[in-house]
Design a protein around this motif. Structure first.
Motif, PDB file in Angstrom:
ATOM      1  N   PRO A   1      96.559 -31.456 -37.805  1.00  0.00           N
ATOM      2  CA  PRO A   1      96.776 -31.641 -39.190  1.00  0.00           C
ATOM      3  C   PRO A   1      95.596 -31.363 -40.124  1.00  0.00           C
ATOM      4  N   SER A   2      94.398 -32.023 -39.665  1.00  0.00           N
ATOM      5  CA  SER A   2      93.279 -31.984 -40.471  1.00  0.00           C
ATOM      6  C   SER A   2      93.068 -30.519 -40.860  1.00  0.00           C
ATOM      7  N   ASN A   3      92.981 -29.469 -39.934  1.00  0.00           N
ATOM      8  CA  ASN A   3      92.728 -28.100 -40.163  1.00  0.00           C
ATOM      9  C   ASN A   3      93.844 -27.355 -40.866  1.00  0.00           C
ATOM     10  N   ILE A   4      95.074 -27.851 -40.814  1.00  0.00           N
ATOM     11  CA  ILE A   4      96.102 -27.197 -41.577  1.00  0.00           C
ATOM     12  C   ILE A   4      95.869 -27.800 -43.148  1.00  0.00           C
ATOM     13  N   ALA A   5      95.613 -28.999 -43.188  1.00  0.00           N
ATOM     14  CA  ALA A   5      95.259 -29.485 -44.630  1.00  0.00           C
ATOM     15  C   ALA A   5      94.111 -28.675 -45.273  1.00  0.00           C
ATOM     16  N   GLU A   6      93.095 -28.667 -44.449  1.00  0.00           N
ATOM     17  CA  GLU A   6      91.832 -27.928 -45.201  1.00  0.00           C
ATOM     18  C   GLU A   6      92.081 -26.524 -45.467  1.00  0.00           C
ATOM     19  N   GLY A   7      92.796 -25.746 -44.527  1.00  0.00           N
ATOM     20  CA  GLY A   7      93.075 -24.580 -44.772  1.00  0.00           C
ATOM     21  C   GLY A   7      94.054 -24.107 -46.013  1.00  0.00           C
ATOM     22  N   SER A   8      94.799 -25.080 -46.363  1.00  0.00           N
ATOM     23  CA  SER A   8      95.608 -25.029 -47.305  1.00  0.00           C
ATOM     24  C   SER A   8      95.103 -24.779 -48.624  1.00  0.00           C
ATOM     25  N   GLY A   9      93.810 -25.506 -48.718  1.00  0.00           N
ATOM     26  CA  GLY A   9      92.918 -25.206 -50.005  1.00  0.00           C
ATOM     27  C   GLY A   9      92.383 -24.086 -50.145  1.00  0.00           C
TER      28      GLY A   9
ATOM     29  N   MET B   1      94.949 -16.976 -56.922  1.00  0.00           N
ATOM     30  CA  MET B   1      94.409 -17.929 -55.707  1.00  0.00           C
ATOM     31  C   MET B   1      95.680 -18.391 -54.981  1.00  0.00           C
ATOM     32  N   MET B   2      95.634 -18.666 -53.731  1.00  0.00           N
ATOM     33  CA  MET B   2      96.729 -19.245 -52.940  1.00  0.00           C
ATOM     34  C   MET B   2      96.512 -20.580 -52.753  1.00  0.00           C
ATOM     35  N   ARG B   3      97.516 -21.613 -52.914  1.00  0.00           N
ATOM     36  CA  ARG B   3      97.402 -22.818 -52.460  1.00  0.00           C
ATOM     37  C   ARG B   3      98.762 -23.276 -51.873  1.00  0.00           C
ATOM     38  N   HIS B   4      98.701 -24.097 -50.906  1.00  0.00           N
ATOM     39  CA  HIS B   4      99.947 -24.794 -50.365  1.00  0.00           C
ATOM     40  C   HIS B   4      99.890 -26.223 -50.538  1.00  0.00           C
ATOM     41  N   ASN B   5     100.883 -26.735 -50.803  1.00  0.00           N
ATOM     42  CA  ASN B   5     101.057 -28.276 -50.810  1.00  0.00           C
ATOM     43  C   ASN B   5     101.299 -28.688 -49.228  1.00  0.00           C
ATOM     44  N   PHE B   6     100.128 -28.719 -48.365  1.00  0.00           N
ATOM     45  CA  PHE B   6     100.258 -29.051 -47.179  1.00  0.00           C
ATOM     46  C   PHE B   6     101.121 -30.224 -46.456  1.00  0.00           C
TER      47      PHE B   6
ATOM     48  N   LEU C   1     104.587 -28.580 -45.804  1.00  0.00           N
ATOM     49  CA  LEU C   1     104.799 -27.774 -44.659  1.00  0.00           C
ATOM     50  C   LEU C   1     105.249 -28.442 -43.365  1.00  0.00           C
ATOM     51  N   LYS C   2     106.077 -27.778 -42.799  1.00  0.00           N
ATOM     52  CA  LYS C   2     106.512 -28.641 -41.520  1.00  0.00           C
ATOM     53  C   LYS C   2     105.958 -28.698 -40.576  1.00  0.00           C
ATOM     54  N   ILE C   3     104.884 -27.739 -40.308  1.00  0.00           N
ATOM     55  CA  ILE C   3     103.722 -27.460 -39.323  1.00  0.00           C
ATOM     56  C   ILE C   3     102.932 -28.724 -39.432  1.00  0.00           C
TER      57      ILE C   3
ATOM     58  N   SER D   1     102.668 -31.693 -36.687  1.00  0.00           N
ATOM     59  CA  SER D   1     101.449 -32.056 -36.342  1.00  0.00           C
ATOM     60  C   SER D   1     101.131 -33.425 -36.636  1.00  0.00           C
ATOM     61  N   MET D   2     101.534 -34.217 -37.344  1.00  0.00           N
ATOM     62  CA  MET D   2     101.199 -35.559 -37.672  1.00  0.00           C
ATOM     63  C   MET D   2     102.167 -36.196 -36.745  1.00  0.00           C
ATOM     64  N   ASP D   3     103.250 -35.941 -36.279  1.00  0.00           N
ATOM     65  CA  ASP D   3     103.965 -36.420 -35.489  1.00  0.00           C
ATOM     66  C   ASP D   3     103.299 -36.390 -33.843  1.00  0.00           C
ATOM     67  N   LEU D   4     102.555 -35.162 -33.649  1.00  0.00           N
ATOM     68  CA  LEU D   4     102.051 -35.119 -32.363  1.00  0.00           C
ATOM     69  C   LEU D   4     100.846 -36.101 -32.439  1.00  0.00           C
TER      70      LEU D   4
END
Length: 78
Positions: A49-57, A1-6, A9-11, A15-18
């Motif tokens: 950023p919401s899609n990046i966070a959701e995808g990280s799970g 199982m792959m998970r990222h600590n979103f 992640l620089k991206i 995106s939060m800065d954006l």
């Protein structure tokens, strides 16, 4: 199982800065645009950023990549 600590992640950070920049920009727009342009800009900037966070799970790299693609599409909309 792959998970990222979103949050690491620089991206996601960029995106939060954006999103912050978009909200600040929208404050200067005419009030008549509140329910049209401003609403749309704020919603799609939050989508990035919401899609990046959701995808990280997600379980696979392919699923994560799908959410990154959706995030990219939202950034184009902004």
């Amino acid at each position: 199982m792959m998970r990222h600590n979103f949050k690491s992640l620089k991206i996601w950070q960029k995106s939060m800065d954006l999103t912050d920049l978009t909200y600040d920009y929208c404050k200067a727009l005419p009030i008549e645009e509140r329910y049209n342009l401003i609403d749309q800009l704020n919603r799609c900037s939050c989508s990035v950023p919401s899609n990046i966070a959701e995808g990280s799970g997600k379980r696979t790299k392919a699923h994560f990549a799908e959410f990154l693609t959706t995030s990219l599409t939202s950034s184009f909309e902004v």
